[in-house]
Design a protein around this motif. Structure first.
Motif, PDB file in Angstrom:
ATOM      1  N   GLU A  98       0.850  -1.185   0.000  1.00 40.78           N
ATOM      2  CA  GLU A  98       0.000   0.000   0.000  1.00 40.78           C
ATOM      3  C   GLU A  98       0.890   1.241   0.000  1.00 40.78           C
ATOM      4  OE1 GLU A  98      -3.700   2.034   2.434  1.00 40.78           O
ATOM      5  OE2 GLU A  98      -3.058   0.011   2.938  1.00 40.78           O
ATOM      6  N   SER A  99       0.688   2.097  -0.974  1.00 41.59           N
ATOM      7  CA  SER A  99       1.477   3.310  -1.102  1.00 41.59           C
ATOM      8  C   SER A  99       1.033   4.363  -0.099  1.00 41.59           C
ATOM      9  CB  SER A  99       1.349   3.885  -2.515  1.00 41.59           C
ATOM     10  OG  SER A  99       2.052   5.108  -2.597  1.00 41.59           O
ATOM     11  N   GLU A 100       2.001   5.006   0.505  1.00 40.12           N
ATOM     12  CA  GLU A 100       1.732   6.120   1.408  1.00 40.12           C
ATOM     13  C   GLU A 100       2.135   7.443   0.758  1.00 40.12           C
ATOM     14  OE1 GLU A 100       3.655   5.295   5.117  1.00 40.12           O
ATOM     15  OE2 GLU A 100       2.576   3.416   5.384  1.00 40.12           O
ATOM     16  N   TYR A 101       2.546   7.376  -0.493  1.00 46.37           N
ATOM     17  CA  TYR A 101       2.999   8.575  -1.197  1.00 46.37           C
ATOM     18  C   TYR A 101       1.876   9.152  -2.040  1.00 46.37           C
ATOM     19  CZ  TYR A 101       7.519   6.884   0.277  1.00 46.37           C
ATOM     20  OH  TYR A 101       8.566   6.456   1.017  1.00 46.37           O
ATOM     21  N   HIS A 102       1.951  10.435  -2.328  1.00 43.44           N
ATOM     22  CA  HIS A 102       0.902  11.130  -3.084  1.00 43.44           C
ATOM     23  C   HIS A 102       1.333  11.379  -4.523  1.00 43.44           C
ATOM     24  CE1 HIS A 102      -1.554  11.469   0.446  1.00 43.44           C
ATOM     25  NE2 HIS A 102      -0.491  11.870   1.110  1.00 43.44           N
ATOM     26  N   TYR A 103       1.764  10.331  -5.170  1.00 40.69           N
ATOM     27  CA  TYR A 103       2.123  10.373  -6.585  1.00 40.69           C
ATOM     28  C   TYR A 103       2.079   8.950  -7.123  1.00 40.69           C
ATOM     29  CZ  TYR A 103       6.719   8.877  -4.880  1.00 40.69           C
ATOM     30  OH  TYR A 103       7.729   8.195  -4.269  1.00 40.69           O
ATOM     31  N   ARG A 104       2.153   8.809  -8.427  1.00 39.11           N
ATOM     32  CA  ARG A 104       2.188   7.487  -9.056  1.00 39.11           C
ATOM     33  C   ARG A 104       3.610   6.949  -8.987  1.00 39.11           C
ATOM     34  NH1 ARG A 104      -1.027   4.380 -11.548  1.00 39.11           N
ATOM     35  NH2 ARG A 104      -2.597   5.965 -11.936  1.00 39.11           N
ATOM     36  N   GLY A 105       3.742   5.755  -8.470  1.00 40.21           N
ATOM     37  CA  GLY A 105       5.031   5.088  -8.390  1.00 40.21           C
ATOM     38  C   GLY A 105       5.046   3.867  -9.290  1.00 40.21           C
ATOM     39  N   TYR A 106       6.211   3.536  -9.781  1.00 40.82           N
ATOM     40  CA  TYR A 106       6.375   2.389 -10.672  1.00 40.82           C
ATOM     41  C   TYR A 106       7.275   1.376  -9.991  1.00 40.82           C
ATOM     42  CZ  TYR A 106       4.227   5.582 -13.879  1.00 40.82           C
ATOM     43  OH  TYR A 106       3.341   6.453 -14.454  1.00 40.82           O
ATOM     44  N   LEU A 107       6.711   0.227  -9.697  1.00 42.27           N
ATOM     45  CA  LEU A 107       7.425  -0.829  -8.985  1.00 42.27           C
ATOM     46  C   LEU A 107       7.759  -1.970  -9.924  1.00 42.27           C
ATOM     47  CD1 LEU A 107       5.199  -1.163  -5.779  1.00 42.27           C
ATOM     48  CD2 LEU A 107       7.218   0.259  -6.063  1.00 42.27           C
ATOM     49  N   GLU A 108       8.865  -2.616  -9.643  1.00 43.46           N
ATOM     50  CA  GLU A 108       9.211  -3.855 -10.328  1.00 43.46           C
ATOM     51  C   GLU A 108       9.518  -4.920  -9.294  1.00 43.46           C
ATOM     52  OE1 GLU A 108      11.198  -2.267 -14.487  1.00 43.46           O
ATOM     53  OE2 GLU A 108      12.514  -3.163 -12.993  1.00 43.46           O
ATOM     54  N   ILE A 109       9.078  -6.130  -9.588  1.00 39.48           N
ATOM     55  CA  ILE A 109       9.560  -7.299  -8.877  1.00 39.48           C
ATOM     56  C   ILE A 109      10.673  -7.829  -9.768  1.00 39.48           C
ATOM     57  CG2 ILE A 109       9.053  -9.578  -7.944  1.00 39.48           C
ATOM     58  CD1 ILE A 109       6.096  -8.771  -7.842  1.00 39.48           C
ATOM     59  N   GLN A 110      11.878  -7.858  -9.242  1.00 34.79           N
ATOM     60  CA  GLN A 110      13.039  -8.247 -10.043  1.00 34.79           C
ATOM     61  C   GLN A 110      13.675  -9.514  -9.511  1.00 34.79           C
ATOM     62  OE1 GLN A 110      15.703  -4.901  -9.818  1.00 34.79           O
ATOM     63  NE2 GLN A 110      14.570  -3.740 -11.365  1.00 34.79           N
ATOM     64  N   GLN A 111      14.253 -10.269 -10.433  1.00 32.50           N
ATOM     65  CA  GLN A 111      15.065 -11.433 -10.102  1.00 32.50           C
ATOM     66  C   GLN A 111      16.517 -11.043 -10.292  1.00 32.50           C
ATOM     67  OE1 GLN A 111      14.233 -15.550 -11.561  1.00 32.50           O
ATOM     68  NE2 GLN A 111      15.959 -15.095 -12.905  1.00 32.50           N
ATOM     69  N   GLY A 112      17.319 -11.231  -9.260  1.00 32.61           N
ATOM     70  CA  GLY A 112      18.748 -10.956  -9.329  1.00 32.61           C
ATOM     71  C   GLY A 112      19.533 -12.244  -9.217  1.00 32.61           C
ATOM     72  N   CYS A 113      20.663 -12.291  -9.895  1.00 27.87           N
ATOM     73  CA  CYS A 113      21.462 -13.512  -9.941  1.00 27.87           C
ATOM     74  C   CYS A 113      22.849 -13.278  -9.359  1.00 27.87           C
ATOM     75  CB  CYS A 113      21.589 -13.974 -11.389  1.00 27.87           C
ATOM     76  SG  CYS A 113      19.987 -14.272 -12.165  1.00 27.87           S
ATOM     77  N   ARG A 114      23.309 -14.239  -8.603  1.00 27.23           N
ATOM     78  CA  ARG A 114      24.655 -14.165  -8.028  1.00 27.23           C
ATOM     79  C   ARG A 114      25.673 -14.616  -9.071  1.00 27.23           C
ATOM     80  NH1 ARG A 114      25.028 -12.704  -3.009  1.00 27.23           N
ATOM     81  NH2 ARG A 114      23.139 -12.803  -1.773  1.00 27.23           N
ATOM     82  N   ASP A 115      26.797 -13.900  -9.104  1.00 24.03           N
ATOM     83  CA  ASP A 115      27.880 -14.326  -9.979  1.00 24.03           C
ATOM     84  C   ASP A 115      28.798 -15.277  -9.214  1.00 24.03           C
ATOM     85  OD1 ASP A 115      29.596 -12.772  -8.384  1.00 24.03           O
ATOM     86  OD2 ASP A 115      29.725 -11.149  -9.855  1.00 24.03           O
ATOM     87  N   GLU A 116      29.870 -15.685  -9.852  1.00 23.17           N
ATOM     88  CA  GLU A 116      30.763 -16.661  -9.226  1.00 23.17           C
ATOM     89  C   GLU A 116      31.443 -16.141  -7.979  1.00 23.17           C
ATOM     90  OE1 GLU A 116      33.062 -14.705 -12.629  1.00 23.17           O
ATOM     91  OE2 GLU A 116      31.045 -15.443 -12.297  1.00 23.17           O
ATOM     92  N   PHE A 117      31.395 -14.833  -7.736  1.00 23.05           N
ATOM     93  CA  PHE A 117      32.001 -14.241  -6.546  1.00 23.05           C
ATOM     94  C   PHE A 117      30.967 -13.985  -5.455  1.00 23.05           C
ATOM     95  CE2 PHE A 117      34.517 -12.915 -10.208  1.00 23.05           C
ATOM     96  CZ  PHE A 117      35.732 -13.508  -9.875  1.00 23.05           C
ATOM     97  N   GLY A 118      29.687 -14.230  -5.745  1.00 21.39           N
ATOM     98  CA  GLY A 118      28.631 -14.039  -4.768  1.00 21.39           C
ATOM     99  C   GLY A 118      27.903 -12.711  -4.872  1.00 21.39           C
ATOM    100  N   ALA A 119      28.316 -11.824  -5.794  1.00 21.12           N
ATOM    101  CA  ALA A 119      27.647 -10.533  -5.969  1.00 21.12           C
ATOM    102  C   ALA A 119      26.365 -10.719  -6.765  1.00 21.12           C
ATOM    103  CB  ALA A 119      28.571  -9.561  -6.694  1.00 21.12           C
ATOM    104  N   VAL A 120      25.322  -9.958  -6.423  1.00 20.02           N
ATOM    105  CA  VAL A 120      24.033 -10.051  -7.114  1.00 20.02           C
ATOM    106  C   VAL A 120      23.987  -9.041  -8.257  1.00 20.02           C
ATOM    107  CG1 VAL A 120      21.524  -9.843  -6.902  1.00 20.02           C
ATOM    108  CG2 VAL A 120      22.857 -10.787  -5.021  1.00 20.02           C
ATOM    109  N   THR A 121      23.595  -9.518  -9.428  1.00 14.75           N
ATOM    110  CA  THR A 121      23.365  -8.652 -10.587  1.00 14.75           C
ATOM    111  C   THR A 121      21.862  -8.572 -10.796  1.00 14.75           C
ATOM    112  OG1 THR A 121      25.436  -9.337 -11.611  1.00 14.75           O
ATOM    113  CG2 THR A 121      23.775  -8.332 -13.051  1.00 14.75           C
TER     114      THR A 121
END
Length: 135
Positions: A98-121
């Motif tokens: 539920e938005s508490e802001y007084h404007y239109r917001g654009y949300l994404e549900i994103q999938q991030g992947c770990r590289d061989e060093f453990g960092a998420v892209t």
């Protein structure tokens, strides 16, 4: 398949929370960062100020072993995040937002992947790369 510590150059790889990552193999070779869903929410209007996340709470939504997050992509405001379990479920995704802001917001549900060093892209987001050339 037996899960074991994810090793890189003989050392265990830790996630952002400092916990050792366990998996049956490095997921970085198969996982692709992606936008699972794009939605908008407008806190100015009753009925448009809430998003129901139910349709993205089941199995088979994301890549097992990857990460997920809900981020507002205009100003890069992260709201929720978690892991994707062995069934492709976004663990911990709330039922609604539920938005508490007084404007239109654009949300994404994103999938991030770990590289061989453990960092998420994560998928490319303009607000996280201001001033950079898009690849």
């Amino acid at each position: 398949m037996t899960e074991a510590p994810w090793l890189m150059r003989g050392m265990a790889v830790a996630g952002d929370d400092g916990m050792v990552l366990l998996c049956d193999e490095c997921p970085c070779a198969k996982c692709t960062p992606k936008v699972i869903a794009s939605v908008s929410v407008d806190g100015r209007y009753e009925g448009e100020n809430m998003i129901d996340f139910s349709r993205w709470r089941g199995d088979g939504i994301g890549f097992p072993g990857a990460e997920w997050r809900v981020i507002e992509i205009t100003d890069c405001i992260p709201y929720f995040s978690g892991v994707i379990d062995e069934n492709g479920k976004l663990v911990g995704l709330p039922v609604r937002f539920e938005s508490e802001y007084h404007y239109r917001g654009y949300l994404e549900i994103q999938q991030g992947c770990r590289d061989e060093f453990g960092a998420v892209t994560w998928p490319y987001t303009d607000c996280e790369h201001e001033g950079e050339a898009k690849e």
